[in-house]
Design an enzyme around this catalytic site. Structure first.
Site, PDB file in Angstrom:
ATOM      1  N   HIS A 208      35.632 151.528  95.158  1.00  0.00           N
ATOM      2  CA  HIS A 208      35.847 150.748  96.467  1.00  0.00           C
ATOM      3  C   HIS A 208      36.915 151.882  97.166  1.00  0.00           C
ATOM      4  O   HIS A 208      37.988 151.533  97.202  1.00  0.00           O
ATOM      5  CB  HIS A 208      36.635 149.414  96.142  1.00  0.00           C
ATOM      6  CG  HIS A 208      35.502 148.645  95.390  1.00  0.00           C
ATOM      7  ND1 HIS A 208      35.277 148.728  93.980  1.00  0.00           N
ATOM      8  CD2 HIS A 208      35.025 147.524  96.014  1.00  0.00           C
ATOM      9  CE1 HIS A 208      34.480 147.739  93.869  1.00  0.00           C
ATOM     10  NE2 HIS A 208      33.842 146.952  94.737  1.00  0.00           N
TER      11      HIS A 208
ATOM     12  N   HIS B 116      48.658 153.880  93.429  1.00  0.00           N
ATOM     13  CA  HIS B 116      48.601 155.441  93.560  1.00  0.00           C
ATOM     14  C   HIS B 116      49.659 156.227  92.749  1.00  0.00           C
ATOM     15  O   HIS B 116      49.238 157.337  92.397  1.00  0.00           O
ATOM     16  CB  HIS B 116      48.639 155.385  94.989  1.00  0.00           C
ATOM     17  CG  HIS B 116      47.893 155.134  96.082  1.00  0.00           C
ATOM     18  ND1 HIS B 116      47.874 154.595  97.091  1.00  0.00           N
ATOM     19  CD2 HIS B 116      46.299 154.797  95.755  1.00  0.00           C
ATOM     20  CE1 HIS B 116      46.935 154.042  97.721  1.00  0.00           C
ATOM     21  NE2 HIS B 116      46.146 154.144  96.991  1.00  0.00           N
TER      22      HIS B 116
ATOM     23  N   SER C 195      43.544 156.073  98.073  1.00  0.00           N
ATOM     24  CA  SER C 195      43.276 156.816  96.556  1.00  0.00           C
ATOM     25  C   SER C 195      42.269 157.965  96.670  1.00  0.00           C
ATOM     26  O   SER C 195      42.512 158.880  96.093  1.00  0.00           O
ATOM     27  CB  SER C 195      42.736 155.626  95.621  1.00  0.00           C
ATOM     28  OG  SER C 195      41.600 154.973  96.235  1.00  0.00           O
TER      29      SER C 195
ATOM     30  N   GLU D 217      31.795 153.117  99.183  1.00  0.00           N
ATOM     31  CA  GLU D 217      32.386 152.054 100.094  1.00  0.00           C
ATOM     32  C   GLU D 217      31.318 151.378 100.789  1.00  0.00           C
ATOM     33  O   GLU D 217      30.149 151.842 101.182  1.00  0.00           O
ATOM     34  CB  GLU D 217      33.198 152.700 101.164  1.00  0.00           C
ATOM     35  CG  GLU D 217      33.904 151.766 102.224  1.00  0.00           C
ATOM     36  CD  GLU D 217      34.615 150.651 101.404  1.00  0.00           C
ATOM     37  OE1 GLU D 217      34.414 149.428 101.957  1.00  0.00           O
ATOM     38  OE2 GLU D 217      35.249 150.811 100.566  1.00  0.00           O
TER      39      GLU D 217
ATOM     40  N   ASP E 191      27.423 149.638  97.013  1.00  0.00           N
ATOM     41  CA  ASP E 191      28.006 148.816  96.104  1.00  0.00           C
ATOM     42  C   ASP E 191      28.508 149.561  94.931  1.00  0.00           C
ATOM     43  O   ASP E 191      27.739 150.210  94.056  1.00  0.00           O
ATOM     44  CB  ASP E 191      27.116 147.841  95.705  1.00  0.00           C
ATOM     45  CG  ASP E 191      27.952 146.742  94.652  1.00  0.00           C
ATOM     46  OD1 ASP E 191      28.931 147.024  94.123  1.00  0.00           O
ATOM     47  OD2 ASP E 191      27.473 145.738  94.717  1.00  0.00           O
ATOM     48  N   GLY E 192      30.034 149.953  94.831  1.00  0.00           N
ATOM     49  CA  GLY E 192      30.389 150.667  93.705  1.00  0.00           C
ATOM     50  C   GLY E 192      29.956 150.214  92.337  1.00  0.00           C
ATOM     51  O   GLY E 192      29.941 151.099  91.477  1.00  0.00           O
TER      52      GLY E 192
ATOM     53  N   ASP F 248      38.848 149.058  92.141  1.00  0.00           N
ATOM     54  CA  ASP F 248      39.738 148.447  93.002  1.00  0.00           C
ATOM     55  C   ASP F 248      39.117 147.519  94.232  1.00  0.00           C
ATOM     56  O   ASP F 248      39.141 147.802  95.421  1.00  0.00           O
ATOM     57  CB  ASP F 248      40.812 149.366  93.783  1.00  0.00           C
ATOM     58  CG  ASP F 248      41.593 148.799  94.808  1.00  0.00           C
ATOM     59  OD1 ASP F 248      41.921 147.727  94.762  1.00  0.00           O
ATOM     60  OD2 ASP F 248      42.031 149.840  95.748  1.00  0.00           O
TER      61      ASP F 248
END
Length: 319
Positions: free
Chosen positions: A42, A19, A100, A118, A158-159, A179
């Site tokens: 994510h 971060h 984040s 997400e 799904d990112g 991430d």
């Protein structure tokens, strides 16, 4: 697999690194008036309670944000991150920690855009609810942004796959944070392939990848593979807070790899990383590494990207 819940690890040493670096990247993009897009592949829940639920079970925040909370000697760049967390806790007691997406929302401007992914069904509900509460709080303070519906878009999915449709962003300026939980070996492959594909679609984007440093081969190979992706240079930083325990459990080290990093970031990390080692380090194995290099893009059909020699790795240890 959808068993991973970031709440167990909220505010730990890996979050501090991730971060803090993310905020520095967003600050750099915000130096120009032109809008930019932040994409989080994510996102997690976006906000975590440290005194209840998952975070309270292992209290991993005691390895990260907790030792920094009352420090009066924070380097300026690190102080900005800590102050952002403190804004979430106006009572002065450390109760909430931002993920984040929340960090990005606080740093970014009205004209900038957040695109959040997400996949976990429970996490996406909490993420959406947290941003709804942010809107409600802002409205209660008399601030009603006219662009919120366009400014923040949250997608259940799904990112890795969703990222493709967003590049390049309309503004041609942006950052992507990748991430994943790394629960399965395939995550490492997908990270590398996703960054490689994204860099072709949007060559000037800033790409930040967080990764755990574990004994498994995939973890060790990931940054080396990312270094070979063509771009305008790369930077790789890692933080280790102590040696591996006899039982082999627990995360003691993690890294951030940045493709197309701002030119200012390396100097900032050279100032902050020794401080983090001295404050968060548990034993003589505590250290950090910082390296940077360049990749050269060769014309199509004329060869593969080549990497010149990297700058020396910088290390420091606690006494």
């Amino acid at each position: 697999m959808l068993s991973y819940r970031h709440g167990f690890h909220a505010g730990n040493h890996a979050d501090v690194l991730k971060h803090f670096v993310t905020i520095q990247l967003l600050n750099y993009l915000g130096q120009k008036d032109a809008a930019y897009t932040y994409i989080d592949t994510h996102s997690g829940a976006g906000l975590y309670a440290l005194d209840a639920g998952y975070a309270s079970k292992n209290a991993e925040y005691e390895t990260g944000i907790a030792p920094l909370w009352d420090r009066k000697d924070l380097p300026p760049a690190l102080a900005e991150y800590v102050n952002l967390v403190k804004e979430l806790n106006p009572s002065g007691k450390m109760r909430y920690y931002p993920g984040s997406p929340y960090c990005a929302d606080k740093i970014m401007r009205e004209q900038d855009r957040l695109r959040l992914f997400e996949l976990h069904p429970s996490e996406i509900k909490i993420l959406s609810e947290n941003f709804r509460k942010l809107d409600a709080h802002a409205a209660a303070q008399g601030h009603r942004p006219t662009t919120r519906g366009k400014r923040v878009i949250i997608t259940a999915g799904d990112g890795f796959e969703g990222l493709k449709a967003l590049l390049p962003p309309p503004s041609r300026r942006g950052m992507v944070l990748i991430d994943p939980p790394y629960e399965v070996k395939d995550d490492y492959r997908r990270v590398k392939e996703t960054v490689q594909d994204a860099a072709l679609r949007f060559p000037t984007g800033v790409y930040a990848v967080w990764y755990p440093i574990l004994q498994r081969m995939e973890s060790k190979q990931l940054p080396e593979r990312l270094k070979r992706i063509p771009g305008n240079g790369w930077l790789n930083v890692s933080l280790t807070i102590g040696g591996v325990t006899p039982d082999g459990f627990g995360l003691h080290s993690s890294g951030m790899f940045i493709l197309n990093p701002p030119w200012t970031l390396e100097a900032t990390l050279r100032e902050v990383m020794p401080y983090l080692v001295s404050v968060l380090g548990k034993d003589a194995a505590a250290t950090f590494t910082l390296e940077s290099g360049e990749t050269q893009v060769i014309g199509k059909g004329r060869g593969k990207p080549v990497s010149p020699p990297r700058t020396p790795v910088v290390r420091t240890r606690t006494r």
